[in-house]
Design an enzyme around this catalytic site. Sequence first.
Site, PDB file in Angstrom:
ATOM      1  N   ARG A  64      -5.495   4.404  -2.817  1.00 51.21           N
ATOM      2  CA  ARG A  64      -4.483   4.417  -3.897  1.00 51.21           C
ATOM      3  C   ARG A  64      -4.990   4.607  -5.309  1.00 51.21           C
ATOM      4  O   ARG A  64      -4.228   4.433  -6.261  1.00 51.21           O
ATOM      5  CB  ARG A  64      -3.651   3.124  -3.865  1.00 51.21           C
ATOM      6  CG  ARG A  64      -2.987   2.814  -2.547  1.00 51.21           C
ATOM      7  CD  ARG A  64      -2.043   3.907  -2.172  1.00 51.21           C
ATOM      8  NE  ARG A  64      -1.195   3.572  -1.037  1.00 51.21           N
ATOM      9  CZ  ARG A  64      -0.666   4.485  -0.241  1.00 51.21           C
ATOM     10  NH1 ARG A  64      -0.883   5.763  -0.443  1.00 51.21           N
ATOM     11  NH2 ARG A  64       0.099   4.141   0.754  1.00 51.21           N
ATOM     12  N   ASP A 315      -5.775   5.035   8.982  1.00 51.91           N
ATOM     13  CA  ASP A 315      -4.697   5.517   8.101  1.00 51.91           C
ATOM     14  C   ASP A 315      -4.164   4.355   7.253  1.00 51.91           C
ATOM     15  O   ASP A 315      -2.969   4.275   6.964  1.00 51.91           O
ATOM     16  CB  ASP A 315      -3.577   6.192   8.892  1.00 51.91           C
ATOM     17  CG  ASP A 315      -2.644   7.014   7.998  1.00 51.91           C
ATOM     18  OD1 ASP A 315      -2.909   7.145   6.800  1.00 51.91           O
ATOM     19  OD2 ASP A 315      -1.628   7.523   8.528  1.00 51.91           O
TER      20      ASP A 315
END
Length: 449
Positions: A64, A315
């Site tokens: 992120r 993931d």
Amino acid sequence: MSRTLIVNARLVNEGKEFESDLRIEDGRITRIAPQLSAQAGEQVVDAAGRWVLPGMIDDQVHFREPGLTHKGDVASESAAAVAGGLTSFMDMPNTNPPTLDAAALQAKYDAANGRAWGNYGFYLGASNDNLAAVQTLDPKTAPGIKVFMGASTGNMLVDNPQTLDAIFRDAPTPIITHCEDTPTIDATLAEFKAKYGDALTADMHPDIRSRQACLKSSELAVSLAKKHGTRLHVLHISTADELALFERGPLVDAGGKVLKRITAETCIHFLRFDRSDYARLGNLIKCNPAIKDANDREALIAALAEDVIDVLATDHAPHTWEEKQKPYAQAPSGLPLVQYALVAALELVHEGKLPITRIVQKFAHAPAQLFDVAQRGFLREGYWADLAMVDNTPFTVRREDVLSKCGWSPFEGTTFRSRIASTWVNGEQVWDGQRLVGAPQGQRLAFER
Ligand code: DOR
């Protein structure tokens, strides 16, 4: 640099499980042999028969940074990773801004320097209009090039057929793909909206983001790779249907040379959850591609056992609790996984479905081989000492123990039969089974190509 001798370990490496000691000097494994005697100044760790594995290498995470750091950042998510025995990670380009050129890639490496608890690599992203950046990428600067062949979090869909063809023709590194056919999904979503209006729920996710959408897009990726001889790695396979697209057999020859041009990855959530879990977990397990049926789950486990799927990854895609509380249509897709992925995978060992050697092969050896990672992913003399020590003592996941910035886990309340007793990165202990210790030790991954 500290010097450590681990004694009485049960090493798991390259298809074998065996009792041995292991010496670490200057960040590297310098000796693997039984009955080593401690040298002056050496810290001795008694593994007391516990498993010592090469640290896992996660080839698919979303940490992120930059731009989405309210969900996670390199420091917080890599801390969660090492607590889970994952010592290297390869991070996705759907950040803000997205990683679409060499400068953005370099900025990510610069930002990770000194802050990452594990070793790091960053993918370049493809888009409909950055072909030149793809073609001129220095292959030593990224594990690969990520192509969203289906729209997901971030606006990175590559759906221009000429561009897609050129990317597959010219990529100087492996291409990794997210395969879900967006027109198929859009058509199904329109049908569901017409039928249910605003009353869509998470359990509809595997039907909206359907198996047909996965298969159609994976078929296209494989056909483009066959046309151009591309090194293709199809990420997060979620259906039994797609397995026929991939070759059965070992990833490497006896000398470690990669034999397959087209490889496949699946993720831990597809092995631990199935459709029946939406009733309990709802949007918390909403992700793209969607978690599908129990028979898909069993087929994916079998595909790992039979060398049809080459890599296991996470993931890891954190979103905040508040974001996940929104109605189905607005709740973002993705779940935080790095901290409990290895212990979740080890449940397959306890269940007798996969041997421990297979978990290590798919989650440590194979990503190193596939992405040409230098001197990691194995317990070998001369390699970096990235290690995870596993204690087969049960524990139950509690929210207060979650290190990911989002502060929740889809595994809360789950009891795992193994826990991570210690993690070393580049020869230094960074996790002692309870807490992070020392300082971040992550280094930039070197790609030997
Ligand atoms: O579920 C997903 N979440 N799938 C993706 O492809 C992206 C990821 C994210 O970044 O949130």
